[in-house]
Design a protein around this motif. Sequence first.
Motif, short mmCIF file in Angstrom:
data_model
loop_
_atom_site.label_atom_id
_atom_site.label_comp_id
_atom_site.label_asym_id
_atom_site.label_seq_id
_atom_site.Cartn_x
_atom_site.Cartn_y
_atom_site.Cartn_z
N UNK A 125 40.04 43.50 37.56
CA UNK A 125 40.99 42.42 36.97
C UNK A 125 41.71 42.72 35.72
N UNK A 126 42.43 41.77 35.40
CA UNK A 126 43.31 41.98 33.98
C UNK A 126 42.53 41.76 32.92
N UNK A 127 42.43 42.81 32.07
CA UNK A 127 41.71 42.48 30.64
C UNK A 127 42.01 41.35 30.14
N UNK A 128 43.43 41.01 30.23
CA UNK A 128 43.68 39.50 29.45
C UNK A 128 43.29 38.43 30.17
N UNK A 129 42.77 38.69 31.43
CA UNK A 129 42.55 37.45 32.31
C UNK A 129 41.46 36.56 31.59
N UNK A 130 41.50 35.12 31.95
CA UNK A 130 40.43 34.25 31.23
C UNK A 130 38.98 34.78 31.72
N UNK A 131 38.00 34.30 30.73
CA UNK A 131 36.72 35.15 30.87
C UNK A 131 35.77 34.72 32.01
N UNK A 132 36.22 33.64 32.67
CA UNK A 132 35.59 33.27 33.95
C UNK A 132 35.97 34.40 35.24
N UNK A 301 49.41 26.16 28.57
CA UNK A 301 47.97 26.47 28.74
C UNK A 301 47.75 27.12 30.10
N UNK A 302 48.61 27.80 30.71
CA UNK A 302 48.75 28.41 32.14
C UNK A 302 47.86 29.94 31.70
N UNK A 303 46.84 29.78 32.49
CA UNK A 303 45.82 31.05 32.11
C UNK A 303 46.41 32.35 32.65
N UNK A 304 45.91 33.47 32.16
CA UNK A 304 46.33 34.76 32.72
C UNK A 304 45.31 35.06 34.00
N UNK A 305 46.05 35.12 35.21
CA UNK A 305 45.19 35.25 36.37
C UNK A 305 44.86 36.46 36.57
N UNK A 306 43.49 36.51 37.67
CA UNK A 306 42.82 37.82 37.49
C UNK A 306 43.79 39.26 37.76
N UNK A 307 44.84 38.64 38.96
CA UNK A 307 45.40 39.83 39.63
C UNK A 307 46.77 39.75 39.42
N UNK A 308 47.61 38.67 39.26
CA UNK A 308 48.86 38.73 38.96
C UNK A 308 49.27 38.46 37.58
N UNK A 309 48.31 38.35 36.91
CA UNK A 309 48.36 38.16 35.51
C UNK A 309 49.07 37.17 34.94
N UNK A 310 50.23 37.38 34.19
CA UNK A 310 51.01 36.48 33.56
C UNK A 310 52.31 36.00 34.57
N UNK A 311 52.26 36.62 35.61
CA UNK A 311 53.53 36.43 36.13
C UNK A 311 53.43 35.30 37.17
N UNK A 312 54.54 34.18 37.23
CA UNK A 312 54.42 33.14 37.89
C UNK A 312 54.27 33.58 39.70
#
Length: 535
Positions: A125-132, A301-312
């Motif tokens: 998963x993305x290193x920047x993704x939310x901790x959950x 407050x949109x989170x960094x998603x685990x796979x697509x990251x910061x991309x809508x």
Amino acid sequence: MATKRFTRPPPKLRTKTGCSTCRTRRKKCDEVRPICSACHRLNIQCVYREASSSSEESRDSSEPTTTAVVSRRGSGSGSDSDSVIEVLRPSPFTSSVWCGPYGLRTKRDFDILRYTTETYMNVLVYPEADVEFRKPYSIFAASSENAFVMHAALAPAALHASAAGLIPREDAMIYTQSALQGLRKVTRDLADTQLERNSFLAGSLFMGIFEDFYPSETSSSLTFYRAIGKVLEESMADVPRFQLSKMSIFERTLLDSVLYHLATRLVMAEDIEPTVAAFPTGAIAKYIEAWDSESEVDAARAPIRPVIGDIPPALFLIIYQITWLSRQLPLEEYHQDLALQCLADLDRLQAAKPKLSHEVVPPFIKLSNCQIAAKLYALALRIFIWKVIDPEHISNASPRIESLLATGLDLLKRYDGELPFGQFICWPILVLGCAACPVTSAEFVQGGNAGSGQAVRAHTRQLIKKLLQQIWNVAYSGHVTRCELALVKIWQLPGVLVRSDSRYYNANSGKEILYDGLLALISKGGPGTGLHLVS
């Protein structure tokens, strides 16, 4: 519920020298090597263990030595589309990990668990993704009643460790077989209980990336995605609108992964229709709608998603649409309208999301890999859309393509390929690599010694080679392999064509015909499958 323990069968039903598969099935074994007759007839994995003393026979070794031979099914055995869970038909096997609580019993099991949590989760998963999304505790908690969930988490990590030369591949495959067996059972008997549902989803999170290690076995991975899609579509069919806050971590992460795989793997597929049919497109559409709605309310407050990251997520929908359109050329009028709509949607997204802007960013402004990836995706998508809309006039040598490629090169220079999760940018790398293809045989030979466009293409190819090697050394991902193999073919086209047929020279003008690597993106068979020209 405690695991049911079976009594040891009478000695006359067992053989100390037969294969482990027959012993597990409690069948007689003729001990033919490397594949016994029973395993060959049933087309299942045949595993022989080295002989051990009687004292060792009564207990499992913490470091088993196995030799696995798989009997391949012939082409006339039927289609794997007969059932959505056909691919979840594993071979019987012998493994100490299956019997233990939480799927952990041996020292190797715990070593792989530590490798999963400390190393492989960073790749997944993305290193920047939310901790959950980055903490595996909730996933491992679901293994308390279903050991296969733990094995599904350990399986890709074990394969990753085997690619790194840390353990034998045969040992890693034991976890794969266990996970597939458990997923098959849960998929077949899935009830409405949240526990069983979460077990299936948790296991699927890890099993969904097995294609990374088996890049050629696309039919099997598609069958697995059909199994996932069937469960997701059926369980979410009655939900008119997703509420992200009420969705489990398993649902959100799995949908994120499924959306990414659907959008990015289409370009490499020879036949995209089976690929589209394998994915839960209805559930994905609701997932994208939910993110769009939430972004409008609280974009900050949109989170960094685990796979697509910061991309809508909507950007991946455009990738999916334009890839499908690329196989419909020449476009009908309504297809042309849809292509233009894709361009308008991309313009709208970039206007609303500055993070997607691919304008030149000053060097003193630091960009993370996550931020660079978002810009690379938007830039590569624009190149792809332009090519689909006007395939006859847009080529590698077009000024607008050369300008975007120069910006892409600047972004690639700032991307750190030695950080985890680099395999995520293989799709934009593939598009930029097509745009960086030499346009003449002279350029193929000379590299970047003349002309600004030629120099940018040459430098882009060199950097892409370096990045793919760096990413491979971290991820050992099939995405990297597929991307690299396609680009090797595309970049060699000018030299291959000139050496094979002199008619590609224009005899009247003494000039060579231009080659267009972007044509590979709109090939019916996918990038790297044919030789393409543009006059």
